[in-house]
Motif scaffolding. Structure first.
Motif, PDB file in Angstrom:
ATOM      1  N   ALA A 146      -5.353  29.119 -23.647  1.00 23.40           N
ATOM      2  CA  ALA A 146      -5.739  28.449 -24.819  1.00 23.40           C
ATOM      3  C   ALA A 146      -5.773  26.949 -24.838  1.00 23.40           C
ATOM      4  O   ALA A 146      -5.604  26.115 -25.789  1.00 23.40           O
ATOM      5  CB  ALA A 146      -5.326  28.959 -25.987  1.00 23.40           C
ATOM      6  N   TYR A 185      -7.220  30.579 -33.654  1.00 23.37           N
ATOM      7  CA  TYR A 185      -8.669  31.211 -33.669  1.00 23.37           C
ATOM      8  C   TYR A 185      -8.916  31.903 -34.921  1.00 23.37           C
ATOM      9  O   TYR A 185      -8.011  32.256 -35.508  1.00 23.37           O
ATOM     10  CB  TYR A 185      -8.973  32.160 -32.506  1.00 23.37           C
ATOM     11  N   LYS A 218     -12.624  28.208 -32.381  1.00 25.04           N
ATOM     12  CA  LYS A 218     -11.253  27.761 -31.816  1.00 25.04           C
ATOM     13  C   LYS A 218     -10.838  26.428 -32.443  1.00 25.04           C
ATOM     14  O   LYS A 218     -11.803  25.394 -32.520  1.00 25.04           O
ATOM     15  CB  LYS A 218     -11.473  27.539 -30.079  1.00 25.04           C
ATOM     16  N   TYR A 224      -3.335  35.458 -28.154  1.00 26.39           N
ATOM     17  CA  TYR A 224      -3.714  35.052 -29.721  1.00 26.39           C
ATOM     18  C   TYR A 224      -4.616  36.145 -30.358  1.00 26.39           C
ATOM     19  O   TYR A 224      -4.666  36.023 -31.652  1.00 26.39           O
ATOM     20  CB  TYR A 224      -4.578  33.832 -29.490  1.00 26.39           C
TER      21      TYR A 224
END
Length: 575
Positions: free
Chosen positions: A117, A135, A152, A208
């Protein structure tokens, strides 16, 4: 009483500076000539008494020396005072006159991103209280199909920045692929979202997923199903999301899975557009843009009108209280917005409304006959392009003499008649409805005058406004008068379509869709007659801004970045 001593005040420091704007004026005075040699007049005068000498006397030298010494002392004192002032300024004033802006990452104290990420914008979050990457998932359960938005964000600065978006929608099918198309099959409706959730699983890193909230907002289609069916579908959707996927679902009391109120739909779209345009959420107080969204089942209008106390001028009154007034605090600013959602005036509903209007007109001409044979013949509809036709299932209002619905053949006239089509479109707007709080737009709904309270700011048109103009080559910005020209050309049929041959796929679109004339006339009537925009008003169409999809979804997703919005991580939050 005089002491006999001439006491002279010492000049102050400001006596050494001149504040005159120009040079000092010179004054010349002529005096009578005096004969300094008086020896001829006085025979007893000594001959050398009035003779000039080149040497100064003792007193003259003494006085000159004293005066020079006094001037030197004054200069020294003045210089000392100036030096003292400069010394104080040196220690008091900041050594660096440039205001320093905190660097991204909060000086290296913020959080970093987990593997998969990473962001190129910064290495650490602006605040240690926020993760660097977040997110959010939003499912738009519309009337024609469901769509997921995987957002995102990075927290490199004080305000979350949208970094990327993944967009996917359910496959089209006859009768629509939205939740409402499943009606009594609540479980089937819930399962239809699986393909969208798999997109989320693929695009959100595993670290996440447990802290990525998901919400489902249904719009006009589900509203029309009725409370019993819509509630059953929403419960089935919540249960499937909570049990089949790793993402936390926003709590029920926070509207995690719900039929969204029409006013929220419009306001969220307004937030999306103005956030992406940089008009809100930043340090500048820029004028905001109006947002007009045309969906399948409803249409929304949201703008920030300006009045007497506004720097942009306008009507000498404030926005009247009522359901149309929406107060919003966002990005450190307070907004008083006008909003309204017209259920039943989305493009698909508008088509049916126009077909009903045409059908009623033909019925009035045939009602004397008990036979309904006229329904089996082609019905000439000025909103269908010349020499084109379409079989249409017309849904009739409750209690209509022809029943709940009829299937008819709508055929275009021999020659195009865009003005007549627009006349039918204007009838569906019910401009003559009672207006209890003036001024009104249509159907008796109050709306501040666009011309007087929103005369100069940008107007953005979304969804079907874009889908019916951009494929025909319209630019990103055009006037309503230019939209009228486009409508006239389309409504005159293929003989007038040669101009579209240079636009990729435009001819295919026009030939495959007999209702292009209807769609454009309704849009023109809605904007010019309904909302009463001047015919020369410039508008902008957009599907994306800075590569991001427009609509209400982003505006509804921004609040989800805070856990106070009604969700908890399923796993320990990534540090």
């Amino acid at each position: 009483m005089s002491s006999g001593v001439d006491v002279r005040r010492r000049p102050g420091i400001w006596s050494y500076f001149s504040f005159n704007s120009g040079p000092r004026r010179r004054t010349s005075v002529s005096l009578p000539r005096v004969n300094t040699n008086n020896s001829d007049d006085d025979p007893f005068e000594k001959p050398d008494r009035h003779r000039r000498t080149n040497s100064a006397g003792f007193m003259t030298d003494y006085k000159g020396g004293v005066m020079n010494q006094g001037q030197r002392m004054r200069y020294l004192k003045t210089g000392g005072i100036i030096a003292f002032v400069l010394l104080i300024l040196y220690f008091v004033a900041p050594h660096d006159a440039i205001a320093r802006v905190p660097s991204p990452g909060g000086g290296g104290k913020g959080q970093t991103a987990a593997e998969g990420a990473e962001t190129s914008k910064c290495e650490r979050s602006y605040s240690k209280e926020k993760p660097l990457i977040q997110y959010a998932l939003m499912i738009d359960a519309g009337s024609t199909g469901s769509r997921i938005h995987v957002y995102k964000f990075n927290n490199c600065g004080p305000t979350p920045e949208l970094e990327s978006e993944v967009f996917e929608m359910t496959a089209k099918k006859e009768g629509g692929s939205g939740l409402s198309s499943y009606k009594a099959d609540a479980e089937g409706a819930a399962q239809s979202l699986d393909v969208l959730m798999e997109v989320a699983v693929k695009n959100v890193p595993p670290a996440y997923q447990g802290c990525t909230p998901v919400a489902v907002k249904a719009t006009a289609g589900l509203r029309k199903l009725g409370e019993a069916m819509s509630d059953a579908i929403l419960k089935a959707v919540r249960n499937r999301l909570e049990t089949k996927f790793p993402f936390p679902v926003v709590a029920e009391e926070k509207g995690g899975v719900q039929v969204m109120d029409g006013k929220d739909e419009g306001v969220y779209a307004w937030i999306t557009a103005n956030y992406l345009l940089g008009k809100i959420g930043g340090p500048d107080k820029s004028p905001t843009a109006a947002v007009l969204d045309l969906g399948g089942g409803s249409t929304q209008i949201v703008f920030e009108p300006t009045f007497k106390d506004s720097p942009h001028g306008g009507m000498p009154e404030k926005l009247a209280p009522g359901d149309h007034k929406y107060e919003l605090d966002f990005g450190g600013r307070h907004f008083e917005l006008y909003q309204h959602s017209y259920l039943g005036y989305g493009l698909m509903e508008a088509r049916n409304n126009l077909h009903v209007a045409v059908l009623n007109s033909v019925y009035e001409q045939n009602k004397a006959s008990e036979s309904k044979a006229w329904l089996e013949k082609p019905i000439v509809n000025p909103c269908i392009a010349p020499r084109m036709s379409k079989e249409v299932q017309v849904m009739l209002p409750q209690g209509h003499i022809l029943g709940a619905s009829v299937s008819v053949n709508m055929t275009g006239p021999a020659e195009g008649s865009p003005a007549l089509c627009r006349s039918f479109a204007e009838k569906t707007l019910e401009k003559d409805a009672e207006c209890k709080l003036a001024p009104c737009a249509f159907r008796g709904v109050h709306q501040p005058s666009f011309e007087k309270t929103f005369a100069r700011e940008d107007v953005y048109l979304f969804s079907y406004f874009y889908d019916r103009t951009q494929p025909l080559g319209m630019p990103e910005s055009f006037s309503l008068d230019e939209l009228k020209d486009l409508t006239n050309r389309v409504c005159h049929g293929e003989g007038a379509w040669d101009v579209f041959e240079s636009v990729p796929d435009a001819m295919t679109e026009l030939r495959d869709r007999p209702e292009w004339c209807l769609d454009l006339n309704f849009q023109l009537a809605l904007l010019h007659t309904g909302y009463e925009m001047p015919i020369n008003r410039e508008v902008k169409i957009a599907k994306k801004i800075k590569g991001n999809e427009l609509g209400w979804c982003l505006g509804a997703s921004l609040p989800l970045l805070s856990q106070e919005s009604g969700w908890k991580c399923k796993v320990r939050e990534v540090q």
